[in-house]
Structure formats: structure tokens, C-alpha cells
Design a protein around this motif. Structure first.
Motif, PDB file in Angstrom:
ATOM      1  N   GLY A 144       0.583  -6.537  -1.501  1.00 38.42           N
ATOM      2  CA  GLY A 144       0.346  -7.977  -1.335  1.00 38.42           C
ATOM      3  C   GLY A 144       0.210  -8.678  -2.683  1.00 38.42           C
ATOM      4  N   ARG A 195       6.630  -4.469   0.543  1.00 35.85           N
ATOM      5  CA  ARG A 195       6.055  -3.275   1.150  1.00 35.85           C
ATOM      6  C   ARG A 195       7.230  -2.366   1.474  1.00 35.85           C
ATOM      7  NH1 ARG A 195       1.766  -6.941   2.591  1.00 35.85           N
ATOM      8  NH2 ARG A 195      -0.100  -6.088   1.605  1.00 35.85           N
ATOM      9  N   CYS A 196       7.047  -1.095   1.288  1.00 40.45           N
ATOM     10  CA  CYS A 196       8.170  -0.152   1.385  1.00 40.45           C
ATOM     11  C   CYS A 196       7.696   1.123   2.071  1.00 40.45           C
ATOM     12  CB  CYS A 196       8.680   0.129  -0.043  1.00 40.45           C
ATOM     13  SG  CYS A 196       9.979   1.361  -0.120  1.00 40.45           S
ATOM     14  N   ARG A 255       6.546   6.492   1.399  1.00 37.24           N
ATOM     15  CA  ARG A 255       5.630   7.560   1.841  1.00 37.24           C
ATOM     16  C   ARG A 255       6.359   8.901   1.944  1.00 37.24           C
ATOM     17  NH1 ARG A 255       0.964   5.387   4.454  1.00 37.24           N
ATOM     18  NH2 ARG A 255       0.971   3.126   4.238  1.00 37.24           N
ATOM     19  N   GLY A 301      -2.487  -2.456  -5.135  1.00 38.67           N
ATOM     20  CA  GLY A 301      -3.738  -2.213  -4.417  1.00 38.67           C
ATOM     21  C   GLY A 301      -3.865  -0.728  -4.108  1.00 38.67           C
ATOM     22  N   ASP A 302      -4.832  -0.360  -3.237  1.00 37.02           N
ATOM     23  CA  ASP A 302      -5.067   1.069  -3.010  1.00 37.02           C
ATOM     24  C   ASP A 302      -3.847   1.770  -2.410  1.00 37.02           C
ATOM     25  OD1 ASP A 302      -5.412  -0.240  -0.619  1.00 37.02           O
ATOM     26  OD2 ASP A 302      -7.305   0.736  -0.097  1.00 37.02           O
ATOM     27  N   GLY A 303      -3.081   1.065  -1.573  1.00 36.89           N
ATOM     28  CA  GLY A 303      -1.875   1.673  -0.995  1.00 36.89           C
ATOM     29  C   GLY A 303      -0.839   1.992  -2.064  1.00 36.89           C
ATOM     30  N   SER A 304      -0.517   1.011  -2.884  1.00 39.21           N
ATOM     31  CA  SER A 304       0.486   1.209  -3.943  1.00 39.21           C
ATOM     32  C   SER A 304       0.030   2.270  -4.928  1.00 39.21           C
ATOM     33  CB  SER A 304       0.704  -0.100  -4.710  1.00 39.21           C
ATOM     34  OG  SER A 304       1.085  -1.118  -3.825  1.00 39.21           O
ATOM     35  N   ASN A 349      -1.948   4.771  -4.262  1.00 38.81           N
ATOM     36  CA  ASN A 349      -1.811   6.053  -3.573  1.00 38.81           C
ATOM     37  C   ASN A 349      -0.372   6.555  -3.755  1.00 38.81           C
ATOM     38  OD1 ASN A 349      -1.683   8.146  -1.696  1.00 38.81           O
ATOM     39  ND2 ASN A 349      -3.055   7.142  -0.257  1.00 38.81           N
ATOM     40  N   LYS A 397       1.157   9.944  -5.922  1.00 34.23           N
ATOM     41  CA  LYS A 397       2.105  10.927  -5.382  1.00 34.23           C
ATOM     42  C   LYS A 397       3.333  11.026  -6.270  1.00 34.23           C
ATOM     43  CE  LYS A 397       0.707  10.638  -0.569  1.00 34.23           C
ATOM     44  NZ  LYS A 397       0.866   9.892   0.671  1.00 34.23           N
ATOM     45  N   LYS A 454      -5.181  -4.486  -8.317  1.00 33.28           N
ATOM     46  CA  LYS A 454      -5.095  -5.900  -7.915  1.00 33.28           C
ATOM     47  C   LYS A 454      -5.340  -6.004  -6.429  1.00 33.28           C
ATOM     48  CE  LYS A 454      -1.664  -5.529  -5.236  1.00 33.28           C
ATOM     49  NZ  LYS A 454      -1.622  -5.933  -3.876  1.00 33.28           N
TER      50      LYS A 454
END
Ligand code: ADP
Length: 322
Positions: free
Chosen positions: A11, A72-73, A77, A102-105, A107, A111, A125
Motif C-alpha cells: 500500500g 500487490r503481487c 509468494r 510494509g510487513d508483507g513486502s 516478508n 524470502k 512504511k
């Protein structure tokens, strides 16, 4: 290290552009070539990259959003997608990567770093301010100010019409934004996902405020509250009391707009720290603000560690709401 790359993912929020500007100019000041990757992980997989120079980031310090675009992609994953991303970096001779996310990106970034041994530094961010390991994530201060400015305006109507307003703010399932906003706008109540909501107690609290002579009431509702969204909570309040609450959902305005001075300066510091870290051989680290100092922590902390709401601010909100 001769060439590094940069991307923004997840985001958008205010503060990304000052940070991009800082990464680019710090790299150039060190004689490093810098490549901007468009549209986050999506653009990395699709090989959408541009060479950046000092002029690429001219006039952006005061702009919201991200000039590199974001996305978002879900595909990222999958290990195969990250393999493709890594080979695109390798083909361009990119030796280090800065990820603002953010925490998702972040993460996804961990990886990628683990899978490829690529030197990688993350910058936090999110207006939700819920990235682990850091007291501050870019965008939070601007979002707080945007919401406070909006609620100050709502207060005028609440007072003129002697009404109760429920104002829903963002934050996903965390209450950092709601708590800060409630304190700054003098709210009579704040409902947070971390604290079980008791509608009867809230009605009693509002009644005490009314008896004490308050003519208007504002309750800040975090979007992830356990009692439902602001409309559902308004219904519950009117079922249990003589209030006829009005609802305002602030929504996406909180994610846009010119970054505050604090987000511009913090973006600058975070960006420079990330490039300095790559140049000094660091990898898989998160740029973090801790106790007012910019430092580095392990990247995985960003999504593994859960930050607690500050107890002192919770207590302050309780005291000041009376
Ligand atoms: P944010 O970075 O703002 O928290 P998201 O949680 O939507 O935003 O994540 C942004 C992107 O990061 C996702 O679309 C995906 O590409 C990547 N991502 C998120 N979570 C993971 C994960 N567990 N593993 C790999 N990539 C992920």
C-alpha cells in the motif's frame, strides 16, 4: 558494489517519495549506479526498470504516493516468481536491493534474500505503524495529521448539533493510528482492536461526559475493532441509549497527500541509512527507528515481531477522555 536497485511495494503512503529521493541521491553521492524498479515485486518479475539520476527525483520531496508506483503481487509468494525476480536483477548486474514496504513486502524481501543471497535492506512504511522491530514506519505521522485535521472539522458539526460522531480510521487490525488520532483530537472515546469493546461501558462513559457538560462527543473507531465497523457500532449504541450517532469513515484520504515534515526528514534518514548499510556489506537488515535513533535490526523481525500498543498512551487516552 557498483549498482543497486530500489522498489516500493504494498500500500502506498506519504513519505515514500522523500525516501526514494534520499536513496537515489545517497547512492549517486557514493558513485553508485541506481536503478528504479517500477510497480514493486510485479515490476521486478516483469523487468520494468529505469536508470535513475539526480533529476529523476527532482521536485518530489513534497509529493504523496510513490513515483516508482506500487502494486500487490500474490505471485511473489511462489519461489519460482522470486527466482525470476532474482535472475532479472542478476542480468542487470544489480548487486544490492533496497525495498520500501510494509510487513508483507518485507516478508517477501526476506524470502528473496534467503533464496538468492542477494544483499537486501528493507525500509518500513505503513500508515498502520505495525512493522515489527521499529518504533516508526514512514507515512504514520502524515496519516495521523490528515485524520486529525478531518476530525477537527467534524467536531464543528458535532458541537453545533450537539451530536455523537463515530469516526472510523484505518489501521487494519492494529490500533496505533486510532490511538494517536484519538489523543490528538481530544476524542471522548477510542475503540481499538487490541482492547475488547464493551458497548455498555462506552455508553456509560459518553453519558458521564454529557452530564459533565460536554455538548459533543467524538469516538474514534479503528477499522479492525472487534465490535464491528463504525456503522455496526453506531447501531449498537443507538439500541442501548438515546444517542443517534452519525458516522464518518475517513478511508483512503488517510493514505494520500503531501508528506509531513517529519515523514520527509525520516524518509531522508531511512533512505541514506539503507544505502550506507549496503555499502558497508550489511544484508537482510531492516532500517529501524528505536528510541529516537535510526539503526539496523534483522529483517525478519519486521514481520515476526508484534508491536505492543504503548501502555502510557492508552492510560493517557483513558484519563483525557473524561
Ligand atoms: P504491505 O507490504 O504494505 O504490508 P501486502 O501485505 O499487501 O502489503 O504485501 C505486498 C506484497 O508483498 C504482496 O502483494 C506480495 O507480493 C508480497 N508478500 C506479502 N506477503 C508475502 C509472503 N508471505 N511471502 C512472499 N511475498 C509476500
Amino acid at each position: 558494489m557498483k549498482r543497486i536497485a530500489l522498489l516500493t511495494s504494498g500500500g502506498d503512503c506519504p513519505g515514500l517519495n522523500p525516501c526514494i529521493r534520499s536513496v537515489v541521491r545517497t547512492a549517486l553521492a557514493n558513485g553508485i549506479e541506481i536503478i528504479g524498479i517500477h510497480r514493486g515485486w510485479r515490476g521486478l518479475i516483469d523487468n520494468e526498470m529505469e536508470h535513475m539520476d539526480a533529476r529523476s527525483v527532482a521536485g518530489i520531496v513534497n509529493l504523496g504516493g510513490t513515483v516508482l508506483r506500487s502494486s500487490r503481487c500474490p505471485e511473489f509468494r511462489e519461489p519460482e516468481a522470486r527466482e525470476k525476480a532474482a535472475s532479472n536483477l542478476l542480468e542487470r548486474g544489480i548487486e544490492g536491493l533496497v525495498v520500501i514496504g510494509g510487513d508483507g513486502s518485507l516478508n517477501g524481501a526476506s524470502k528473496l534474500a534467503r533464496q538468492t543471497n542477494l544483499p537486501l535492506i528493507g525500509i518500513p512504511k505503513t500508515i498502520d505503524n505495525d512493522v515489527g522491530g521499529t518504533d516508526y514506519a514512514l507515512g504514520f505521522d502524515t496519516a495521523v495529521n490528515t485524520a486529525v485535521e478531518a476530525i477537527d472539522k467534524i467536531r464543528d458539526t458535532a458541537t453545533s448539533h450537539e451530536r455523537l460522531f463515530l469516526v472510523e480510521v484505518m489501521g487494519r487490525n492494529r490500533g496505533f493510528l486510532a490511538l494517536q488520532v484519538a489523543l490528538a483530537c481530544g476524542a471522548e472515546g477510542v475503540l481499538l482492536p487490541e482492547v475488547p469493546t464493551d458497548i455498555t461501558a462506552l455508553c456509560a462513559q459518553l453519558e458521564r461526559c454529557r452530564e459533565a457538560g460536554k455538548v459533543s462527543s467524538i469516538v474514534v473507531v479503528a477499522e479492525g475493532d472487534d465490535a464491528g465497523n463504525a456503522y455496526e457500532i453506531a447501531q449498537k449504541i443507538s439500541d442501548q441509549s438515546d444517542y443517534d450517532p452519525r458516522v464518518s469513515v475517513l478511508g483512503y484520504i488517510q493514505r494520500g497527500g503531501a508528506p509531513s515534515a517529519a515523514d520527509r526528514v525520516q524518509g531522508g534518514l531511512f533512505g541514506k541509512t539503507a544505502v550506507d548499510a549496503l555499502l558497508s556489506g550489511e544484508s537482510s537488515k531492516l532500517v529501524a527507528s528505536r528510541n529516537g535513533q535510526v539503526t539496523l535490526v534483522e529483517l525478519e523481525v519486521a514481520w515476526k515481531e508484534t508491536r505492543e500498543l504503548p501502555e502510557d498512551l492508552l492510560e493517557l487516552a483513558r484519563i483525557l477522555a473524561s
